[in-house]
Design a protein around this motif. Sequence first.
Motif, PDB file in Angstrom:
ATOM      1  N   MET A   1       0.819  -1.182   0.000  1.00 60.23           N
ATOM      2  CA  MET A   1       0.000   0.000   0.000  1.00 60.23           C
ATOM      3  C   MET A   1       0.873   1.260   0.000  1.00 60.23           C
ATOM      4  N   ASP A   2       1.957   1.237   0.784  1.00 64.46           N
ATOM      5  CA  ASP A   2       2.860   2.381   0.837  1.00 64.46           C
ATOM      6  C   ASP A   2       3.494   2.650  -0.519  1.00 64.46           C
ATOM      7  N   LEU A   3       3.851   1.591  -1.231  1.00 61.38           N
ATOM      8  CA  LEU A   3       4.454   1.760  -2.556  1.00 61.38           C
ATOM      9  C   LEU A   3       3.461   2.362  -3.542  1.00 61.38           C
ATOM     10  N   LEU A   4       2.209   1.984  -3.431  1.00 61.80           N
ATOM     11  CA  LEU A   4       1.172   2.528  -4.301  1.00 61.80           C
ATOM     12  C   LEU A   4       0.983   4.021  -4.035  1.00 61.80           C
ATOM     13  N   ASP A   5       0.954   4.407  -2.767  1.00 62.57           N
ATOM     14  CA  ASP A   5       0.837   5.824  -2.407  1.00 62.57           C
ATOM     15  C   ASP A   5       2.042   6.616  -2.903  1.00 62.57           C
ATOM     16  N   GLU A   6       3.224   6.044  -2.729  1.00 62.99           N
ATOM     17  CA  GLU A   6       4.440   6.720  -3.182  1.00 62.99           C
ATOM     18  C   GLU A   6       4.438   6.870  -4.703  1.00 62.99           C
ATOM     19  N   ASN A   7       3.995   5.842  -5.405  1.00 64.83           N
ATOM     20  CA  ASN A   7       3.921   5.882  -6.864  1.00 64.83           C
ATOM     21  C   ASN A   7       2.961   6.982  -7.313  1.00 64.83           C
ATOM     22  N   THR A   8       1.812   7.085  -6.672  1.00 65.33           N
ATOM     23  CA  THR A   8       0.821   8.118  -6.996  1.00 65.33           C
ATOM     24  C   THR A   8       1.405   9.508  -6.753  1.00 65.33           C
ATOM     25  N   GLN A   9       2.092   9.671  -5.643  1.00 68.96           N
ATOM     26  CA  GLN A   9       2.711  10.960  -5.321  1.00 68.96           C
ATOM     27  C   GLN A   9       3.787  11.321  -6.344  1.00 68.96           C
ATOM     28  N   LEU A  10       4.615  10.366  -6.703  1.00 79.43           N
ATOM     29  CA  LEU A  10       5.680  10.630  -7.677  1.00 79.43           C
ATOM     30  C   LEU A  10       5.110  10.976  -9.052  1.00 79.43           C
ATOM     31  N   ARG A  11       4.042  10.310  -9.446  1.00 84.27           N
ATOM     32  CA  ARG A  11       3.398  10.630 -10.725  1.00 84.27           C
ATOM     33  C   ARG A  11       2.847  12.057 -10.716  1.00 84.27           C
ATOM     34  N   SER A  12       2.259  12.439  -9.601  1.00 79.02           N
ATOM     35  CA  SER A  12       1.729  13.792  -9.466  1.00 79.02           C
ATOM     36  C   SER A  12       2.846  14.828  -9.543  1.00 79.02           C
ATOM     37  N   GLU A  13       3.947  14.579  -8.872  1.00 80.75           N
ATOM     38  CA  GLU A  13       5.092  15.491  -8.909  1.00 80.75           C
ATOM     39  C   GLU A  13       5.669  15.587 -10.318  1.00 80.75           C
ATOM     40  N   LEU A  14       5.725  14.471 -11.032  1.00 75.27           N
ATOM     41  CA  LEU A  14       6.233  14.463 -12.401  1.00 75.27           C
ATOM     42  C   LEU A  14       5.319  15.266 -13.322  1.00 75.27           C
ATOM     43  N   GLU A  15       4.009  15.095 -13.184  1.00 81.01           N
ATOM     44  CA  GLU A  15       3.057  15.858 -13.993  1.00 81.01           C
ATOM     45  C   GLU A  15       3.206  17.356 -13.755  1.00 81.01           C
ATOM     46  N   LYS A  16       3.356  17.745 -12.491  1.00 82.38           N
ATOM     47  CA  LYS A  16       3.528  19.162 -12.164  1.00 82.38           C
ATOM     48  C   LYS A  16       4.838  19.691 -12.749  1.00 82.38           C
ATOM     49  N   ALA A  17       5.902  18.914 -12.668  1.00 90.45           N
ATOM     50  CA  ALA A  17       7.192  19.335 -13.222  1.00 90.45           C
ATOM     51  C   ALA A  17       7.098  19.508 -14.735  1.00 90.45           C
TER      52      ALA A  17
END
Length: 79
Positions: A1-17
């Motif tokens: 579950m933690d990896l899924l949350d981290e993946n979602t967060q990283l995708r969001s940060e990448l989209e913003k960048a």
Amino acid sequence: MDLLDENTQLRSELEKAQLNSDFAHKAVFKDGMYWLKGDSTPFCQRCWEIDHNIVHLGPAGYGTYYCPEELYQRKIHRK
């Protein structure tokens, strides 16, 4: 579950960048505001240059604009 949350967060940060990179390359600074070709509403200079947030300015009348984020921050700090 933690990896899924981290993946979602990283995708969001990448989209913003990616969005910020596109904005940085396409925006034109004119009359104290940033403009994108084809967009009739300018973007806030302070929000972009200080926080790297892309915030449309609101029309204040007679060709002037206000930053809704600035008004929001003022309201929060008054409480």
